[in-house]
Scaffold this active site. Structure first.
Site, mmCIF file in Angstrom:
data_model
loop_
_atom_site.group_PDB
_atom_site.id
_atom_site.type_symbol
_atom_site.label_atom_id
_atom_site.label_comp_id
_atom_site.label_asym_id
_atom_site.label_seq_id
_atom_site.Cartn_x
_atom_site.Cartn_y
_atom_site.Cartn_z
ATOM 1 N N GLU A 90 48.400 28.132 37.765
ATOM 2 C CA GLU A 90 48.171 29.483 38.309
ATOM 3 C C GLU A 90 49.257 29.908 39.294
ATOM 4 O OE1 GLU A 90 44.910 31.504 37.954
ATOM 5 O OE2 GLU A 90 44.837 30.359 36.102
ATOM 6 N N HIS B 179 41.424 30.054 43.936
ATOM 7 C CA HIS B 179 42.817 29.656 44.198
ATOM 8 C C HIS B 179 42.883 29.099 45.621
ATOM 9 C CE1 HIS B 179 44.263 32.921 41.191
ATOM 10 N NE2 HIS B 179 44.374 31.743 40.611
ATOM 11 N N CYS C 279 47.855 37.615 47.755
ATOM 12 C CA CYS C 279 47.846 37.568 46.282
ATOM 13 C C CYS C 279 48.866 38.539 45.707
ATOM 14 C CB CYS C 279 46.488 37.996 45.723
ATOM 15 S SG CYS C 279 45.116 36.982 46.221
HETATM 16 O O1 SUG Z 1 42.874 35.793 38.771
HETATM 17 N N1 SUG Z 1 41.279 38.810 39.600
HETATM 18 C C1 SUG Z 1 42.340 37.864 39.838
HETATM 19 C C2 SUG Z 1 42.620 37.779 41.326
HETATM 20 C C3 SUG Z 1 43.855 36.957 41.598
HETATM 21 C C4 SUG Z 1 44.031 36.679 43.059
HETATM 22 N N2 SUG Z 1 45.213 35.953 43.288
HETATM 23 C C5 SUG Z 1 45.382 34.992 44.240
HETATM 24 N N3 SUG Z 1 44.383 34.428 44.820
HETATM 25 N N4 SUG Z 1 46.590 34.613 44.504
HETATM 26 C C6 SUG Z 1 41.982 36.487 39.279
HETATM 27 O O2 SUG Z 1 40.805 36.111 39.362
HETATM 28 C C7 SUG Z 1 39.854 40.200 38.209
HETATM 29 C C8 SUG Z 1 40.074 41.222 37.122
HETATM 30 C C9 SUG Z 1 38.824 41.952 36.735
HETATM 31 O O3 SUG Z 1 37.725 41.413 36.868
HETATM 32 O O4 SUG Z 1 38.953 43.104 36.269
HETATM 33 C C10 SUG Z 1 41.033 39.261 38.362
HETATM 34 O O5 SUG Z 1 41.675 38.926 37.400
#
Ligand code: SUG
Length: 461
Positions: free
Chosen positions: A188, A264, A388
């Site tokens: 990731e 994460h 993020c």
């Molecule tokens: O991968 N949310 C992302 C958020 C990523 C956050 N990034 C870090 N922590 N670095 C994920 O879960 C949700 C999309 C939706 O539900 O429409 C989403 O993909």
């Protein structure tokens, strides 16, 4: 080429490839930013699934953060929104016809397919790649491995564009962009990686955090939610980035925190330069992780790191996940001893978190000296805080020379992006609003306008 603000040279000694700075590669949501409830284990995402989103506000909120960071003297670069819908995904599944026909047929078969191909999750660029600056790598080259994001189909589709974008706009003989690992090694990107050093030019220690092992079943896994980062992907990247074991710490993320919504590691710990702030429950064995980090840092630099361990009694896991305190950005564009916490406004809205931050800022024993709260609510509702939304890449002046100058933040770029967002981004959106030709035409015009300002060819291919 890049803005000529402060260059992080304070107290810095040049590394093998000269003075270096931290460049934030910032993500922007696209015009199809939706709440699709796609990410299991990401509580904000699942709890907002199906709600009406505001793509225009989402993008403008991110743009404000970028503008502010630039005004502090931080070097900011943009990763353009990816083209959505990703029709290649549906074509590979056998759908044919005009774009609209393909989308309607996919919707009739399974609306979940459209959630994937319209997803704007690429905005969270902390998941774009794992990054090691040249001063850490034994070949003296900066290495980026694009993340495969194999845990979720709506995210796995990001890797190809990310690879192309970074290859076209950043790569040169000193910056190696590696394509994503095969999906059997789930990775990731930098959301599970933190790098520590005395200043941005000098060598550092890299912390890789994994949630499970593919090969060693004795390593405990979460029971409720999936672990997304494999030990084996970290090992593979450590080897391909040419990092010696003296320069690396591997840490097992506590399965308990994954089950509490920490999908994460950047939701439960963060760091900048010689400073690490982490929740007591972040790792299965926090004490040994901290000892190993400090020992390796001390051997490398002759100095101790500075740690803040946030106790569960001071801040519950629930408050940490709900406020995203640990997903704040920590920046020090002018002085390594004066760090600024860029926190989501949810931290200010939660009285316990706000009080904790006030205590942190007034404590002389850590380098955090200021806090700035940002309204990033559209991103936060999908589980994405300030950190993020950016990928940190430490680059020397020499390495930066080959980059496409159009990707760096300037007032002109800000205005161009803002104009496009105001012209093409819907104010509010649900998925079914996207199933008409007028909207598809609007999206295509929007992506063409983005291409035009950055003059990066073939992003629509
Ligand atoms: O991968 N949310 C992302 C958020 C990523 C956050 N990034 C870090 N922590 N670095 C994920 O879960 C949700 C999309 C939706 O539900 O429409 C989403 O993909």
């Amino acid at each position: 080429m890049v803005n000529d603000n402060e260059k992080n040279k304070h107290n810095a000694v040049p590394g093998a490839s000269g003075f270096a700075r931290e460049v934030n590669f910032e993500g922007l949501p696209g015009p199809t930013h939706l709440f699709s409830g796609l990410s299991k284990g990401n509580i904000a995402s699942t709890s907002h699934g199906g709600k009406v989103s505001q793509p225009r506000a989402a993008a403008l909120q991110c743009l404000e953060k970028i503008k502010f960071l630039s005004s502090l003297g931080s070097t900011e670069a943009i990763i353009l929104p990816q083209v959505r819908p990703d029709l290649s995904y549906l074509k590979a599944k056998g759908f044919t016809g005009s774009d609209l026909e393909i989308l309607k047929a996919a919707y009739d078969k399974d609306p979940g397919l459209l959630k994937i191909v319209f997803s704007s999750a690429f905005m969270w660029t902390a998941n774009a790649a794992m990054v090691s600056p040249s001063s850490d790598c034994s070949d003296n080259k900066c290495h980026l491995t694009v993340a495969n994001l194999a845990a979720n189909p709506h995210r796995a589709i990001e890797a190809k564009f990310t690879y192309d974008y970074l290859s076209k706009n950043l790569a040169n003989e000193n910056i190696i962009i590696d394509p994503a690992l095969g999906s059997e090694l789930m990775d990731e990107g930098a959301a599970n990686h933190t790098r520590f050093s005395l200043d941005y030019s000098s060598p550092g220690i890299e912390l890789f955090v994994y949630g499970y092992s593919k090969n060693d079943q004795s390593i405990e896994r979460p029971v409720k939610f999936p672990a997304r980062q494999s030990l084996e992907s970290c090992e593979k990247i450590i080897s391909s980035h040419k990092l010696s074991k003296e320069r690396v710490v591997l840490a097992h993320q506590n399965p308990k925190v994954i089950d509490a919504g920490v999908f994460h590691n950047d939701v439960i710990s963060t760091g900048n330069l010689n400073y690490f702030i982490y929740h007591q429950e972040s790792f299965t064995s926090s004490e040994s992780v901290i000892n190993e980090l400090n020992e390796k840092f001390k051997t490398l630099t002759d100095e101790n790191m500075i740690f803040t361990e946030v106790k569960t009694l001071e801040l519950s896991l629930e408050d940490a996940v709900g406020s995203y305190l640990f997903n704040s950005q920590i920046v020090s564009p002018k002085d390594p001893k004066h760090m600024i916490l860029i926190a989501p406004i949810e931290c200010e809205e939660n009285p316990r978190v706000k009080t904790y931050i006030e205590k942190l800022i007034s404590d002389e024993n850590n380098p955090l000296k200021e806090v700035k709260f940002f309204n990033l609510k559209e991103s936060m509702k999908n589980g994405g805080g300030p950190a993020c939304l950016r990928l940190r890449v430490i680059l020397s002046e020499e390495e930066l020379k080959g980059a496409n100058s159009k990707i760096f933040y300037s007032e002109e770029l800000h205005n161009n992006l803002k104009n496009i967002i105001n012209k093409y981004y819907p104010k509010s959106l649900t998925m079914t609003d996207l199933l008409n030709q007028e909207m598809l035409d609007n999206l295509n015009e929007c992506y063409e306008a983005f291409n035009e300002i950055l003059k990066v060819p073939s992003l629509l291919d």
